[in-house]
Write an enzyme that holds these catalytic residues in place. Structure first.
Site, PDB file in Angstrom:
ATOM      1  CD  GLU A 119     -19.041  35.212   1.777  1.00 40.65           C
ATOM      2  OE1 GLU A 119     -18.821  36.388   2.155  1.00 40.65           O
ATOM      3  OE2 GLU A 119     -20.141  34.636   1.908  1.00 40.65           O
ATOM      4  CG  HIS A 171     -23.933  32.179  -4.318  1.00 45.05           C
ATOM      5  ND1 HIS A 171     -24.184  30.887  -3.912  1.00 45.05           N
ATOM      6  CD2 HIS A 171     -23.160  32.724  -3.350  1.00 45.05           C
ATOM      7  CE1 HIS A 171     -23.597  30.653  -2.768  1.00 45.05           C
ATOM      8  NE2 HIS A 171     -22.958  31.749  -2.394  1.00 45.05           N
TER       9      HIS A 171
END
Length: 233
Positions: free
Chosen positions: A89, A12
């Site tokens: 994550e 990202h």
């Protein structure tokens, strides 16, 4: 005949927490203006890539990154896009949202190392890291190693298998730094921890007959290509 299945796995864009050095696992902040700009460049660099599908984790920063890339893609409005919580994550429990120095200060001590440099020199395993995070987590939110392994592997493998069964081709996947690094270690055990993936970098995996092969890691050439295209217009 099926085409090869290739996952374009993207870290990202740079967020507020990335910029000020805070640990960002399941906590979330949006991309900064500079982070958005870099992902716009990445989108331009990828605009001609024939993506059959697109995925991201369900974290806001990953979804924001995916939307920007698809916005710049010449067929972005017609590429099927969905989220998958399995490619999030890692969760850092009570350390999530704190400064990076807190996480990397306490984890080495739990593992009986002098400091972060000492720990990384000795190349700890991802299981060591997961166990230390659990030991440091006062909220009992952090995930055990086996749970992280199962969710991350199944998430990416299911994406690859789905595309392979549907004729193969390219898939865009937006995920997170430690998760991507961990996935690579499951494919190639010789790779070091914390490869230091850049925000917006592309890591390519080829999937064929149940096996992942690493094609490239931490590629920022698409960002450079998009920046050049932007300047030429």
């Amino acid at each position: 005949m099926n085409k090869p299945t290739t996952l374009y796995i993207i870290r990202h864009g740079k967020t507020m927490f990335n910029t000020i050095g805070r640990t960002q696992g399941w906590s979330d902040t949006p991309l900064t203006k500079e982070g958005e700009k870099i992902i716009h460049y990445l989108g331009l660099g990828l605009r001609d890539t024939d993506f059959k599908e697109a995925y991201s984790s369900d974290s806001g920063r990953a979804m924001q990154t995916a939307r920007i890339i698809l916005q710049e893609h010449q067929h972005g409005s017609t590429i099927p896009y969905s989220t998958d919580s399995r490619i999030r994550e890692w969760c850092f429990g009570s350390l999530d949202g704190g400064y990076d120095g807190e996480l990397w200060g306490v984890v080495p001590r739990i593992l009986a190392f002098k400091d972060y440099e000492d720990m990384m020199t000795n190349r700890i395993s991802y299981k060591d890291l997961a166990d230390a995070i659990i030991a440091a987590d006062t909220a009992n939110w952090a995930e055990p190693y086996e749970k992280i392994k199962e969710r991350v592997w199944s998430g990416f493998e299911d994406i690859a298998q789905h595309r392979e069964k549907n004729g193969g081709g390219n898939v865009m996947v937006v995920s997170h730094g430690l998760t991507i690094s961990f996935l690579l270690s499951l494919i190639d055990h010789s790779l070091p921890m914390q490869i230091g993936l850049e925000n917006g970098s592309v890591t390519k995996l080829v999937y064929e007959n149940g096996t992942f092969t690493i094609d490239s890691v931490n590629d920022t050439d698409y960002i450079a290509k998009g920046r050049a295209l932007s300047l030429s217009n």
